[in-house]
Design a protein around this motif. Structure first.
Motif, PDB file in Angstrom:
ATOM      1  N   UNK A   1     -33.608 -19.145   1.423  1.00  0.00           N
ATOM      2  CA  UNK A   1     -33.603 -17.726   1.068  1.00  0.00           C
ATOM      3  C   UNK A   1     -32.435 -16.997   1.720  1.00  0.00           C
ATOM      4  N   UNK A   2     -31.556 -16.423   0.904  1.00  0.00           N
ATOM      5  CA  UNK A   2     -30.490 -15.598   1.482  1.00  0.00           C
ATOM      6  C   UNK A   2     -31.089 -14.367   2.167  1.00  0.00           C
ATOM      7  N   UNK A   3     -30.565 -14.066   3.339  1.00  0.00           N
ATOM      8  CA  UNK A   3     -31.010 -12.872   4.055  1.00  0.00           C
ATOM      9  C   UNK A   3     -30.446 -11.620   3.371  1.00  0.00           C
ATOM     10  N   UNK A   4     -30.951 -10.465   3.769  1.00  0.00           N
ATOM     11  CA  UNK A   4     -30.415  -9.214   3.230  1.00  0.00           C
ATOM     12  C   UNK A   4     -28.912  -9.121   3.514  1.00  0.00           C
ATOM     13  N   UNK A   5     -28.500  -9.552   4.707  1.00  0.00           N
ATOM     14  CA  UNK A   5     -27.073  -9.527   5.060  1.00  0.00           C
ATOM     15  C   UNK A   5     -26.267 -10.435   4.138  1.00  0.00           C
ATOM     16  N   UNK A   6     -26.861 -11.555   3.713  1.00  0.00           N
ATOM     17  CA  UNK A   6     -26.169 -12.461   2.791  1.00  0.00           C
ATOM     18  C   UNK A   6     -25.935 -11.784   1.448  1.00  0.00           C
ATOM     19  N   UNK A   7     -26.937 -11.070   0.948  1.00  0.00           N
ATOM     20  CA  UNK A   7     -26.776 -10.356  -0.332  1.00  0.00           C
ATOM     21  C   UNK A   7     -25.708  -9.281  -0.240  1.00  0.00           C
ATOM     22  N   UNK A   8     -25.551  -8.682   0.954  1.00  0.00           N
ATOM     23  CA  UNK A   8     -24.533  -7.644   1.141  1.00  0.00           C
ATOM     24  C   UNK A   8     -23.121  -8.204   1.035  1.00  0.00           C
ATOM     25  N   UNK A   9     -22.963  -9.523   1.195  1.00  0.00           N
ATOM     26  CA  UNK A   9     -21.642 -10.157   1.113  1.00  0.00           C
ATOM     27  C   UNK A   9     -21.198 -10.412  -0.327  1.00  0.00           C
ATOM     28  N   UNK A  10     -22.113 -10.245  -1.298  1.00  0.00           N
ATOM     29  CA  UNK A  10     -21.726 -10.447  -2.698  1.00  0.00           C
ATOM     30  C   UNK A  10     -20.660  -9.427  -3.087  1.00  0.00           C
ATOM     31  N   UNK A  11     -19.822  -9.772  -4.054  1.00  0.00           N
ATOM     32  CA  UNK A  11     -18.816  -8.806  -4.520  1.00  0.00           C
ATOM     33  C   UNK A  11     -19.501  -7.508  -4.988  1.00  0.00           C
TER      34      UNK A  11
END
Length: 147
Positions: A49-59
């Motif tokens: 599961x991607x963390x919330x911080x991981x989703x923030x790295x999306x373009x």
């Protein structure tokens, strides 16, 4: 990598992710994709599961685009790229060269200097137990090469 307990907590994967607090966006994505019932089911599943911080790295704009109803198929494919069948601990996964994901694509696994990664995403919290599988937190959203 923080190893959490591998003991089932009585909650399914979706509720375990929600209770963790680091996977809010992942939970919203599961809802938008219509996958919550599957991951509340019997399983067992292993979810990277991607963390919330991981989703923030999306373009910029990528997440909003994925959440649009017309892009549901792409979102389902992306999320299924983060799921493997069975209850697999980080120790299990570390023995693999690749993980066969539910979307049908293989994701490369690398274990180097006690750092475990799946398709370039580091596992930052491992072996979070639930009633129907295990959850591993990762630091980036992995994008399958084919939808």
């Amino acid at each position: 990598m923080n190893t959490v307990t591998n003991i089932p907590n009585g909650k399914n994967l979706v509720d375990t992710a929600a209770a963790n607090g680091s996977f809010r966006t992942f939970g919203k994505a599961l809802d938008a994709a219509g996958m919550t019932e599957t991951l509340r089911g019997t399983g067992p599943f292993t979810v990277f599961a991607p963390t919330d911080a991981a989703f923030e790295k999306l373009p910029a704009g990528k997440l909003e685009s994925l959440f649009k109803p017309e892009n549901k198929e792409e979102l389902v494919s992306l999320l299924n790229y983060h799921v493997v069948s069975g209850r697999k601990t980080a120790a299990d996964v570390g023995k693999w060269d690749a993980a066969r994901t539910v979307n049908g694509q293989s994701a490369p696994i690398i274990l180097k200097d006690d750092q475990l990664s799946i398709d370039g995403a580091l596992i930052t919290s491992a072996d979070i137990g639930s009633s129907n599988g295990l959850l591993h937190g990762i630091d980036k959203v992995n994008i399958p090469t084919k939808q």
